[in-house]
Write an enzyme that holds these catalytic residues in place. Structure first.
Site, short mmCIF file in Angstrom:
data_model
loop_
_atom_site.label_atom_id
_atom_site.label_comp_id
_atom_site.label_asym_id
_atom_site.label_seq_id
_atom_site.Cartn_x
_atom_site.Cartn_y
_atom_site.Cartn_z
N HIS A 15 1.36 3.93 1.95
CA HIS A 15 1.86 4.73 3.08
C HIS A 15 3.38 4.84 3.07
O HIS A 15 4.08 3.88 2.73
CB HIS A 15 1.37 4.14 4.41
CG HIS A 15 -0.07 4.44 4.68
ND1 HIS A 15 -0.86 3.66 5.49
CD2 HIS A 15 -0.86 5.46 4.25
CE1 HIS A 15 -2.08 4.18 5.55
NE2 HIS A 15 -2.11 5.26 4.79
N HIS A 26 0.84 -1.21 0.00
CA HIS A 26 0.00 0.00 0.00
C HIS A 26 0.87 1.25 0.00
O HIS A 26 2.09 1.16 0.10
CB HIS A 26 -1.01 -0.01 1.15
CG HIS A 26 -0.44 0.11 2.53
ND1 HIS A 26 0.37 -0.86 3.10
CD2 HIS A 26 -0.56 1.09 3.47
CE1 HIS A 26 0.70 -0.48 4.32
NE2 HIS A 26 0.16 0.71 4.57
N ASP A 33 5.62 4.80 5.33
CA ASP A 33 6.45 3.84 6.08
C ASP A 33 6.58 2.50 5.37
O ASP A 33 7.23 1.59 5.88
CB ASP A 33 5.91 3.67 7.52
CG ASP A 33 4.50 3.12 7.57
OD1 ASP A 33 3.63 3.61 6.82
OD2 ASP A 33 4.26 2.18 8.35
N HIS A 34 5.98 2.37 4.17
CA HIS A 34 6.12 1.14 3.37
C HIS A 34 6.80 1.40 2.03
O HIS A 34 7.18 0.45 1.35
CB HIS A 34 4.75 0.49 3.17
CG HIS A 34 4.12 0.08 4.46
ND1 HIS A 34 4.02 -1.24 4.86
CD2 HIS A 34 3.61 0.82 5.47
CE1 HIS A 34 3.46 -1.28 6.07
NE2 HIS A 34 3.20 -0.04 6.46
N ASP A 64 -0.45 -3.81 6.18
CA ASP A 64 -1.11 -3.30 7.39
C ASP A 64 -2.57 -3.75 7.45
O ASP A 64 -3.42 -3.06 8.01
CB ASP A 64 -1.04 -1.77 7.44
CG ASP A 64 0.37 -1.27 7.77
OD1 ASP A 64 1.26 -2.11 8.00
OD2 ASP A 64 0.56 -0.04 7.79
N HIS A 124 -7.59 -0.67 5.63
CA HIS A 124 -6.54 0.24 6.11
C HIS A 124 -6.38 1.38 5.10
O HIS A 124 -6.38 2.55 5.45
CB HIS A 124 -5.26 -0.55 6.31
CG HIS A 124 -4.09 0.28 6.73
ND1 HIS A 124 -4.03 0.91 7.95
CD2 HIS A 124 -2.92 0.58 6.10
CE1 HIS A 124 -2.88 1.57 8.04
NE2 HIS A 124 -2.19 1.39 6.94
N HIS A 151 4.21 -4.50 10.70
CA HIS A 151 4.67 -3.83 11.92
C HIS A 151 4.86 -4.82 13.06
O HIS A 151 4.17 -5.84 13.13
CB HIS A 151 3.65 -2.78 12.40
CG HIS A 151 3.56 -1.57 11.51
ND1 HIS A 151 4.28 -0.42 11.76
CD2 HIS A 151 2.85 -1.33 10.39
CE1 HIS A 151 3.99 0.49 10.82
NE2 HIS A 151 3.13 -0.05 9.98
FE FE Z 1 2.37 0.92 8.15
ZN ZN Z 2 -0.05 1.75 6.49
#
Ligand code: FE
Ligand code: ZN
Length: 255
Positions: free
Chosen positions: A62, A60, A64-65, A137, A118, A175
């Protein structure tokens, strides 16, 4: 390293609590990086093994990915694969993945599973031969992703698709949230003996600074309250003895 014969998977901790993964198809030596939220730790893990990624796979959009994607793609000439539906929000894709259209990584089939909730364009990647699911996530150990874009009903339907996979499937989550998930899980599923055992194990793993990932789907089905929303005991503990799974799920997520 947590391998089976077909698909080797290396966990790479990135940022504060994210996991990126290196995967390698044993038959062809093809290598990919999954969800690189940061480039440097991933590049170190690749260098240690003398691996060069052919692909970067994304669950996805985001930050942080995906924050490490550009650096890794440039350094190795790696191609990028992600959800066609979210191509406007992802780095430029070389392979646009669509649920129901199988994709190949090395000698293995990859099933693309739409898992909105998400985010709307979230996908999970399932490797039947490698017995591995990259859940991003959507599904965490003892928990599930927050509803940043989708509805509880969408998330419940996404999790239900994952619940249909074989119980021995190794689940690689985006995570390390398991310990805080465990503290919440016991509040909605207090009588579950398998959950109590898992909580003790997770506490020991985290005290030793070990990852709690991967988990397996079978173990999550027995312990993760979000996957147990159909269980009478979970419904009762949630105060919704007569609700359906989706309603119970929504209440657990709300809490
Ligand atoms: Fe994440
Ligand atoms: Zn995420």
């Amino acid at each position: 390293m947590t391998g089976n014969e077909a698909l080797e998977v290396v966990l790479v901790p990135v940022l504060s609590d994210n996991y990126a993964f290196l995967i390698r198809d044993a038959e062809t030596d093809e290598v990919a990086v999954v969800d690189p939220g940061e480039a440097a730790p991933v590049e170190r893990a690749l260098t240690e093994r003398g691996w060069r990624p052919d692909w970067i796979l994304l669950t996805h959009h985001h930050h942080d990915h995906i924050a490490g994607v550009e650096t890794i793609a440039k350094a190795y000439g790696a191609k990028i694969a992600g959800a066609a539906a979210d191509s406007a929000r992802l780095p430029a894709l070389d392979a646009s993945l669509v649920a129901g259209e199988d994709w190949n990584f090395g000698a293995q089939l990859v099933e693309v599973i739409d898992t909105p909730g998400h985010t709307i364009g979230h996908i999970a990647l399932y490797f039947p031969k490698g017995k591995a699911l990259f859940a991003g996530d959507t599904l965490f150990s003892l928990g599930c992703g927050r509803l940043r874009e989708g509805t509880a009903l969408q998330m419940w339907s996404s999790l239900s698709k994952l619940m249909a996979l074989p119980p021995e499937t190794r689940v690689f989550c985006g995570h390390e949230y398991t310990l805080s998930n465990a503290r919440f899980a016991v509040t909605v599923d207090p009588e579950n003996a398998a959950l109590k055992d898992r909580v003790a194990e997770v506490e020991a793993q985290r005290a030793a600074n070990e990852p709690t990932i991967p988990t397996t789907l079978g173990r999550e089905m027995a312990t993760n309250p979000f996957l147990r929303a159909e269980e009478p005991s979970v419904k009762a503990a949630t105060g919704l003895p007569d609700a359906d799974g989706a309603t119970t799920f929504a209440e657990i997520r709300r809490r």
